[in-house]
Design an enzyme around this catalytic site. Sequence first.
Site, PDB file in Angstrom:
ATOM      1  N   HIS A  47     -91.240   6.595-132.596  1.00 33.45           N
ATOM      2  CA  HIS A  47     -90.881   7.680-131.677  1.00 33.45           C
ATOM      3  C   HIS A  47     -91.620   8.959-132.047  1.00 33.45           C
ATOM      4  O   HIS A  47     -92.117   9.671-131.194  1.00 33.45           O
ATOM      5  CB  HIS A  47     -89.358   7.887-131.676  1.00 33.45           C
ATOM      6  CG  HIS A  47     -88.723   7.911-133.045  1.00 33.45           C
ATOM      7  ND1 HIS A  47     -89.064   7.019-134.033  1.00 33.45           N
ATOM      8  CD2 HIS A  47     -87.800   8.739-133.608  1.00 33.45           C
ATOM      9  CE1 HIS A  47     -88.366   7.292-135.136  1.00 33.45           C
ATOM     10  NE2 HIS A  47     -87.599   8.330-134.894  1.00 33.45           N
ATOM     11  N   PHE A  88     -85.567   4.091-143.425  1.00 29.98           N
ATOM     12  CA  PHE A  88     -84.450   4.917-143.903  1.00 29.98           C
ATOM     13  C   PHE A  88     -83.403   4.987-142.788  1.00 29.98           C
ATOM     14  O   PHE A  88     -83.598   4.449-141.695  1.00 29.98           O
ATOM     15  CB  PHE A  88     -84.956   6.331-144.263  1.00 29.98           C
ATOM     16  CG  PHE A  88     -85.411   7.124-143.059  1.00 29.98           C
ATOM     17  CD1 PHE A  88     -86.628   6.866-142.442  1.00 29.98           C
ATOM     18  CD2 PHE A  88     -84.596   8.109-142.499  1.00 29.98           C
ATOM     19  CE1 PHE A  88     -87.031   7.571-141.323  1.00 29.98           C
ATOM     20  CE2 PHE A  88     -85.002   8.832-141.385  1.00 29.98           C
ATOM     21  CZ  PHE A  88     -86.229   8.554-140.799  1.00 29.98           C
ATOM     22  N   GLY A  89     -82.324   5.670-143.073  1.00 28.74           N
ATOM     23  CA  GLY A  89     -81.324   5.992-142.055  1.00 28.74           C
ATOM     24  C   GLY A  89     -80.835   4.783-141.262  1.00 28.74           C
ATOM     25  O   GLY A  89     -80.362   3.783-141.824  1.00 28.74           O
ATOM     26  N   TYR A  90     -80.979   4.861-139.953  1.00 32.30           N
ATOM     27  CA  TYR A  90     -80.457   3.827-139.063  1.00 32.30           C
ATOM     28  C   TYR A  90     -81.446   2.673-138.837  1.00 32.30           C
ATOM     29  O   TYR A  90     -81.205   1.815-137.997  1.00 32.30           O
ATOM     30  CB  TYR A  90     -80.067   4.458-137.712  1.00 32.30           C
ATOM     31  CG  TYR A  90     -79.006   5.534-137.851  1.00 32.30           C
ATOM     32  CD1 TYR A  90     -77.671   5.200-138.062  1.00 32.30           C
ATOM     33  CD2 TYR A  90     -79.338   6.889-137.790  1.00 32.30           C
ATOM     34  CE1 TYR A  90     -76.692   6.178-138.208  1.00 32.30           C
ATOM     35  CE2 TYR A  90     -78.372   7.878-137.930  1.00 32.30           C
ATOM     36  CZ  TYR A  90     -77.051   7.518-138.135  1.00 32.30           C
ATOM     37  OH  TYR A  90     -76.097   8.486-138.277  1.00 32.30           O
ATOM     38  N   ASP A 147     -87.203  17.294-133.518  1.00 26.42           N
ATOM     39  CA  ASP A 147     -85.825  16.876-133.747  1.00 26.42           C
ATOM     40  C   ASP A 147     -85.730  15.421-133.331  1.00 26.42           C
ATOM     41  O   ASP A 147     -86.349  15.018-132.341  1.00 26.42           O
ATOM     42  CB  ASP A 147     -84.845  17.733-132.940  1.00 26.42           C
ATOM     43  CG  ASP A 147     -83.421  17.560-133.466  1.00 26.42           C
ATOM     44  OD1 ASP A 147     -83.245  17.438-134.693  1.00 26.42           O
ATOM     45  OD2 ASP A 147     -82.468  17.529-132.660  1.00 26.42           O
ATOM     46  N   LYS A 183     -94.313   0.134-138.272  1.00 29.84           N
ATOM     47  CA  LYS A 183     -93.378   1.053-137.595  1.00 29.84           C
ATOM     48  C   LYS A 183     -94.118   2.330-137.149  1.00 29.84           C
ATOM     49  O   LYS A 183     -93.898   2.818-136.049  1.00 29.84           O
ATOM     50  CB  LYS A 183     -92.209   1.392-138.522  1.00 29.84           C
ATOM     51  CG  LYS A 183     -91.169   2.260-137.816  1.00 29.84           C
ATOM     52  CD  LYS A 183     -90.064   2.746-138.720  1.00 29.84           C
ATOM     53  CE  LYS A 183     -89.356   3.925-138.093  1.00 29.84           C
ATOM     54  NZ  LYS A 183     -88.547   4.690-139.021  1.00 29.84           N
ATOM     55  N   ASN A 232     -90.267  18.499-144.836  1.00 30.13           N
ATOM     56  CA  ASN A 232     -90.316  17.088-145.215  1.00 30.13           C
ATOM     57  C   ASN A 232     -91.782  16.648-145.391  1.00 30.13           C
ATOM     58  O   ASN A 232     -92.553  16.606-144.432  1.00 30.13           O
ATOM     59  CB  ASN A 232     -89.614  16.292-144.103  1.00 30.13           C
ATOM     60  CG  ASN A 232     -89.610  14.800-144.354  1.00 30.13           C
ATOM     61  OD1 ASN A 232     -90.559  14.245-144.910  1.00 30.13           O
ATOM     62  ND2 ASN A 232     -88.537  14.155-143.935  1.00 30.13           N
TER      63      ASN A 232
HETATM   64  P1  IMP Z   1     -84.432  14.761-138.372  1.00 29.25           P
HETATM   65  O1  IMP Z   1     -85.005  14.940-137.028  1.00 29.25           O
HETATM   66  O2  IMP Z   1     -85.456  14.574-139.428  1.00 29.25           O
HETATM   67  O3  IMP Z   1     -83.401  15.796-138.702  1.00 29.25           O
HETATM   68  O4  IMP Z   1     -83.661  13.348-138.343  1.00 29.25           O
HETATM   69  C1  IMP Z   1     -82.417  13.204-137.771  1.00 29.25           C
HETATM   70  C2  IMP Z   1     -81.735  11.930-138.209  1.00 29.25           C
HETATM   71  O5  IMP Z   1     -81.991  10.914-137.228  1.00 29.25           O
HETATM   72  C3  IMP Z   1     -82.167  11.304-139.506  1.00 29.25           C
HETATM   73  O6  IMP Z   1     -81.503  11.901-140.582  1.00 29.25           O
HETATM   74  C4  IMP Z   1     -81.728   9.863-139.302  1.00 29.25           C
HETATM   75  O7  IMP Z   1     -80.337   9.740-139.445  1.00 29.25           O
HETATM   76  C5  IMP Z   1     -82.040   9.651-137.835  1.00 29.25           C
HETATM   77  N1  IMP Z   1     -83.395   9.116-137.645  1.00 29.25           N
HETATM   78  C6  IMP Z   1     -84.446   9.759-137.055  1.00 29.25           C
HETATM   79  N2  IMP Z   1     -85.539   8.990-137.056  1.00 29.25           N
HETATM   80  C7  IMP Z   1     -85.179   7.825-137.649  1.00 29.25           C
HETATM   81  C8  IMP Z   1     -85.913   6.631-137.970  1.00 29.25           C
HETATM   82  O8  IMP Z   1     -87.111   6.478-137.718  1.00 29.25           O
HETATM   83  N3  IMP Z   1     -85.204   5.672-138.614  1.00 29.25           N
HETATM   84  C9  IMP Z   1     -83.897   5.791-138.941  1.00 29.25           C
HETATM   85  N4  IMP Z   1     -83.179   6.881-138.670  1.00 29.25           N
HETATM   86  C10 IMP Z   1     -83.811   7.904-138.028  1.00 29.25           C
END
Ligand code: IMP
Length: 200
Positions: free
Chosen positions: A181, A153-155, A70, A176, A10
Amino acid sequence: MDKIIFATSNQGKMDEIKMIMEGFPCEIVSMKEAGIYAVIEETGTTFEENAIIKAKEVMKLSGCITLADDSGLEIDYINKEPGVYSARYLGEDTPYSVKNKTLIDRLNGVEGEDRSARFVCVIAAAFPDGEIITARGTIEGVIGYEEKGTHGFGYDPILYVPEYGMTTGEMLPEEKNKISHRGIALQLMREKLMEKLNII
Ligand code: IMP
């Protein structure tokens, strides 16, 4: 030691990582930049397990110190779901508008602090000598009653952060990033790496 690999494909994450690791006395490169192509299954049941699985696998392929992360959303009232399954929740291809609405509906009738939730990020470092270290960062909040905000994005539109009076989806990216996190976990990992590698 010439370089440290961050096991991600990414580019957005890589840019953030490079920014936080600026000034670190060795180069941080992506898997692609290191010429490593691997699809690693996230078979763990905790963020720590998944981050360690990815870091170890790429460390074995590269022979270099490897970092991996993760992350996901934990909602306390529903046993910390969707947790490590955040990306896979209701199916990888399901739009987040549907995922977000479903989570809001699952908290129907739940009020105030009982709606507590957080974004979690764990970063693991795997060393060729077999040592593993991890660092965890969170953004604490509550699940909102409706989606708000168009950033991120996402949540992001459903995690309301009382301290800032808005969801992470309403925060400007630079706002942000300061409290994210991932940023917190990375900063902590930077400090742990400096200690382990005896960098002053
Ligand atoms: P990964 O660790 O990149 O695989 O992220 C896991 C999943 O957690 C993402 O696809 C989102 O669904 C969610 N996620 C992780 N961090 C965020 C954030 O900062 N905002 C919104 N969703 C998040």
